[in-house]
Each structure stands twice: as structure tokens, then as C-alpha cells.
Motif scaffolding. Structure first.
Motif: not given
Length: 396
Positions: A151-155, A194-197, A241-247
Motif C-alpha cells: 500500500d505505497p499510497a500510505s507511505m 507523491i513525488r520522486g527525488f 510526474v506527480v502521484g503513484l503512477k510514477g513509481p
């Protein structure tokens, strides 16, 4: 077919003639990776596994870069620009040596490099991708957390703005390559989603303690990532990208490699069982001459080559730009499950010798227990397919 025509001989190593589907370039890639694995991994991996280490990982990474295996399906920036089928063949050969080696390559290319290549800025691509493609810099991918796997949305890892900077806090768990990485792609909650860094490993507040006492993927570096007020400049965020579609898109790419890789582990176990059955004598003749053993070998060959054919089909769809995530789930669910069954059946053919590191079977079987649940558990892929089949979402 004319009377003078002859069928090709039956090849126990390729009973369906799948090699006929491959181009010369495909075979060249496969043979290059197979030879590298035979020279640099197979003679040593049982010892690495027993010790729970992957010594010389940086040297191995540079060698893998030299043969074009890192980020090989990406184009530009020093990447090989190989086809999806060629990348899959490489994954199969690497995992036939050991799942840990394939994981090193998958995480580097299909997760960390893929994220930067697809979602990064031009400056980020120029800064990191050439050095990662050569193996000079090892990358890792921080998504899974101690309390949030499926459930990565709850990170809970969070990035907040502080002036023009970002400040990251959180923890990631079960991160391949973590403690040897020069750069980490870390996913975090922000006010906008959610963002990637892109996090250099020498950043203040970043650490990656290695996870010990594993009973699977022992010839692989697995770590925790700890981010304690890690301050990054504004341009550290992946801008596209913003959101879970990235990972999740990165994971889909890596899962595709697993579809092939699992069949490599299965092939290694099948070959060990077949060779053993032809030479091990009981009751006055080789055990391969008994009906029950032949039934096991036939069933193993059946699932092994069906799985390779499935992987090839998905690879052609990816090359055509027509591969859906649900189809990747189909392949990952089937091939890993069948690979484990092949390993367990091979173990029974070898009897007590099947648990010895003199043979690859138990090592592959324990490794595949990790492959079964990472990058999507059995249950998650079943639910992905269930939703696709019924149109009903059973995740929540």
C-alpha cells in the motif's frame, strides 16, 4: 513438406524451438550475458550465498556496464537502446546464475535509471544516467517502507518545502543496492502528492544500514534507507510526474524483467535435475529411466518453456508499445509461481543432494521466495487481474 524435407532434431534445451523466434542480435545479447555470468558469477555464487555477501559489487557493476547490461532497454545517455526481448533474455541469463545478480541489474536499470530517464529533467539525466549506465555509480529505489509495502499510497516518508529547498524525513525498507548506492530515487509524500527525488548518497542525514540475517537473496545487498532532515535543492525533484503512477510505472518495467528472470532460475534447476537424473543410478540404472522421474522432468520442461514463450510474447508486445500493466502481472504471477514449483520438483529428483550448495537448486528455491513477493505480492497481482477481468475493484 516434400518427402526430402527433414524436420530439425528435437532439442531438449529448446523443445518448442523458441530460438527460431530470435534474431541474430537477440542471440548475440543472450550469449554475451550468458558467458559473462558463467565466468564471473557461477563459479563463486554458492560461496557468496553461504557467506551472505556480494563481494566486489562495484567491480561487477562496472563489468555489467561494459557489456551494456545496465539500463539496456533505455536509449541515449550511454545506454544500449536494446529491445525489450533482448533485455528479457539478459534477465533470464543473469537469474540463471543468481536472482541477486538479476536484482542488481533490475534495480539499477528498470527502477532507478528508468525513473530518471522517464521523469527526470535533462540536467538530472545528464548528471546521472551516463555514470549509471557504465556502472560507475550504483543506484537504488526507495518506495517500500517498514509499515507500507503493498500500500505505497500510505507511505509516511514526507518532503516539505523550506524556502527553495526540500527537506525529506522517513524510512524505506528492503532496498536492493541501498548501502552501496551513490544515488537513490526516493518517493515521498508532499503537499501536492507523491513525488520522486534524486538523493545523492552523500547527502547529510542520509544513511543506508545493510539488512543482515537474510535466508533468501543472500548474494545481494539489501538495506534500509534512513532520511533524517535530508536537505535537497529545488532541482532534486523529478519534474515530470506527480502521484503513484510514477513509481508504479517503474515497477511495471522491473516486473517485466522478473517474468524472464524467474525462468532463468527455473532453467538452472531443471538442467541440474536432468543431468542428475541421467547419471544418478539406483536399482541398477539411472533414475532418469524410471517413469516417475520422467514424469517430473516432462512436467518441469512443460512449464519452463511455456513460461519462456509467455515472456517472449510479452516482450514483443512491449517492443510494439502494446504491453499493459495487467499483462505484466499475468506474466509475473504465472512465471514466478511456476519457477518455484520447478525448483521444488527438481529438489525431489536430487534427493538429499538437492539441499546442498554443490547444486544450485536450493539456492534458487530460497531466492525465488523473495521474488514471489517483491515488486507485487501474489495477492496483489491476483487482484490486478481480478479487477481487469470483472471490472470490480477488490483492493479496498
Amino acid at each position: 513438406m516434400s518427402a526430402s524435407s527433414k524436420l530439425p532434431p528435437f532439442d531438449p534445451a529448446d523443445p518448442l524451438g523458441i530460438d527460431d523466434l530470435l534474431e541474430p542480435e537477440d542471440l548475440a545479447v543472450r550469449d554475451t550475458v550468458r558467458q559473462w555470468a558463467a565466468d564471473r558469477v557461477v563459479p563463486y555464487v554458492a560461496d557468496w550465498y553461504e557467506r551472505g555477501e556480494l563481494p566486489g559489487i562495484r567491480e561487477l557493476a562496472r563489468e555489467l556496464g561494459a557489456i551494456g547490461a545496465l539500463g539496456m532497454s533505455l536509449s541515449g545517455y550511454g545506454c544500449a537502446g536494446a529491445s525489450a526481448v533482448q533485455y528479457g533474455l539478459a534477465c533470464l541469463e543473469l537469474e540463471a546464475a543468481d536472482s541477486g545478480i538479476r536484482s542488481l541489474v533490475s534495480v539499477q536499470g528498470s527502477l532507478a535509471m528508468y525513473a530518471v530517464h522517464r521523469f527526470g529533467s535533462e540536467a538530472q539525466k545528464q548528471q546521472w544516467l551516463p555514470r549509471m549506465a557504465s556502472g560507475e555509480v550504483i543506484g537504488c529505489f526507495g518506495l517500500t517502507e517498514p509499515d507500507h509495502g503493498s500500500d505505497p499510497a500510505s507511505m509516511r516518508t514526507y518532503a516539505k518545502k523550506d524556502g527553495s529547498d526540500w527537506v525529506l524525513n522517513g524510512r524505506k525498507m528492503w532496498i536492493t543496492n541501498g548501502s552501496v548506492a551513490g544515488v537513490a530515487v526516493v518517493w515521498a509524500q508532499t503537499e501536492e502528492g507523491i513525488r520522486g527525488f534524486v538523493v545523492p548518497a552523500d547527502s547529510d542525514g542520509f544513511s543506508a544500514p545493510e539488512i543482515k540475517h537474510k535466508l533468501s537473496l543472500r548474494a545481494s545487498v539489501t538495506s534500509e534507507l534512513v532520511l533524517d532532515d535530508v536537505r535537497l535543492p529545488a532541482d532534486a525533484v523529478l519534474p515530470e510526474v506527480v502521484g503513484l503512477k510514477g513509481p508504479l510505472s517503474c515497477l511495471s518495467h522491473a516486473r517485466y524483467g522478473i517474468v524472464w528472470g524467474a525462468m532463468g532460475a527455473a532453467r538452472s534447476c531443471f538442467e541440474a535435475a536432468l543431468d542428475y537424473a541421467k547419471s544418478r543410478e539406483q536399482f541398477g540404472r539411472p533414475i532418469g529411466g524410471f517413469q516417475l522421474t520422467q514424469a517430473k522432468l516432462a512436467d518441469m520442461a512443460l512449464e519452463l518453456h511455456k513460461g519462456i514463450l509467455l515472456a517472449h510474447h510479452l516482450g514483443r508486445r512491449m517492443d510494439a508499445g502494446r504491453l499493459r500493466p495487467e499483462q505484466v502481472s499475468f506474466g509475473k504471477l504465472n512465471n514466478v509461481r511456476e519457477a518455484i514449483d520447478i525448483c521444488r520438483t527438481a529438489r525431489t529428483v536430487l534427493g538429499a543432494n538437492g539441499i546442498s550448495l554443490e547444486y544450485p537448486v536450493m539456492r534458487h528455491a530460497t531466492n525465488l521466495e523473495s521474488v514471489l513477493t517483491y515488486e507485487g505480492t501474489v495477492e496483489m497481482h491476483q487482484l490486478v487481474l481480478g479487477k481487469a477481468l470483472t471490472g470490480l475493484d477488490a483492493f479496498r
